[in-house]
Design a protein around this motif. Structure first.
Motif: not given
Ligand SMILES: NC(=O)c1ccc[n+]([C@@H]2O[C@H](COP(=O)([O-])OP(=O)(O)OC[C@H]3O[C@@H](n4cnc5c(N)ncnc54)[C@H](OP(=O)(O)O)[C@@H]3O)[C@@H](O)[C@H]2O)c1
Length: 236
Positions: A10, A12, A33, A37, A52-53, A55, A75, A85, A110, A130, A151-152
């Motif tokens: 992802g 972060t 997964r 990537k 792995g997953d 879940m 996420g 998740l 978040g 969360h 935050p964002f």
């Molecule tokens: N984006 C924002 O602005 C924001 C703001 C505040 C907080 N947050 C929170 O901060 C956290 C990180 O955010 P992010 O934007 O960096 O997240 P992201 O880019 O959506 O990355 C999520 C990661 O979780 C992995 N994942 C999802 N389902 C999975 C599964 N079943 N098994 C294994 N891995 C799995 C994804 O893998 P794949 O690549 O395989 O999908 C990806 O590596 C999240 O919890 C998000 O809700 C986000």
């Protein structure tokens, strides 16, 4: 230190892998997964990549054998992702940690999961999950967890300066991916820092130089104010 990273594909998590693989004392395993990537220059510096997953508790438990610390950046999409998740994933991670005697856990959630947040409405479903993560962690006092409340998140290619604060956002509603990664990696490796933040929710804001230009949000607010003023003088 043997560190396993969940969510390393992802925005972060990929910053955590990139920054972490530049640090001498870390032996990093990525639990993903889709290994394709991970960029090749990062993959070549990882100790291991486990497919792995999160879940699936068996996948998670096996991946935690021999680890010393965990960073989770898991996420899901707010529209079509797995609804629980984050909360189910972290339950599997913590149970796997318990089985394998792993104590240290730093994860990202978040800022909308802070009790009062203007973002709660927009990110309701993710925010609720969360909240479940936090409620579950509060029952897991045997694990040294800390939650970084973002935050964002703005995708960046490097870090800058940032502030953190226990229980609230210390500044603006924006944080760079590399600032999140920097804090997670330093907290998980520094026992004093981890102890200070254990069982706490830590807010984080990046410092950005003041832009002299009008941002879209500022412009929209200005237009709205101008429209109200014009309407007032026109009708009154
Ligand atoms: N984006 C924002 O602005 C924001 C703001 C505040 C907080 N947050 C929170 O901060 C956290 C990180 O955010 P992010 O934007 O960096 O997240 P992201 O880019 O959506 O990355 C999520 C990661 O979780 C992995 N994942 C999802 N389902 C999975 C599964 N079943 N098994 C294994 N891995 C799995 C994804 O893998 P794949 O690549 O395989 O999908 C990806 O590596 C999240 O919890 C998000 O809700 C986000």
């Amino acid at each position: 230190m043997k560190l396993i990273v969940f969510g390393g594909t992802g925005q972060t998590g990929s910053a955590v892998l990139k920054l972490g693989t530049q640090q001498q004392d870390l032996e990093i395993t990525a639990f993903v997964r889709s290994p394709s990537k991970i960029p090749n220059d990062v993959k070549s510096k990882l100790h291991d990549v486990i497919v792995g997953d999160v879940m699936n508790p068996k996948d998670v438990g096996q991946a935690l054998v021999g680890q010393e610390a965990v960073i989770s950046c898991l996420g899901t999409s707010i529209i079509k992702g797995t609804p629980r998740l984050a909360s189910q994933g972290i339950e599997h991670v913590v149970n796997g940690m318990r089985k394998n005697g792993v104590k240290k856990l730093a994860l990202v959630a978040g800022a909308s999961a802070f009790p009062v947040s203007p973002l709660s409405f927009v990110w309701r479903k993710v925010g609720e999950d969360h909240q479940r993560v936090i409620s579950f962690l509060r029952t897991a006092e045997d694990v040294d967890w800390t939650v970084l409340m973002a935050p964002f998140i703005s995708k960046s290619t490097e870090g800058g300066s940032y502030k953190t604060s226990i229980g609230k956002l210390p500044g603006g509603k924006n944080v760079r991916t590399y600032d999140l990664a920097d804090w997670l990696l330093s907290c998980i490796q520094d026992d004093i820092e981890l102890r200070e933040n254990t069982h706490k929710l830590v807010g984080i804001s990046s410092n950005f130089p003041e832009s002299g230009l009008l941002t879209p949000v500022k412009l929209a607010v200005l237009c709205l104010v101008a429209a109200i003023v014009i309407a007032y003088f026109y009708y009154v």
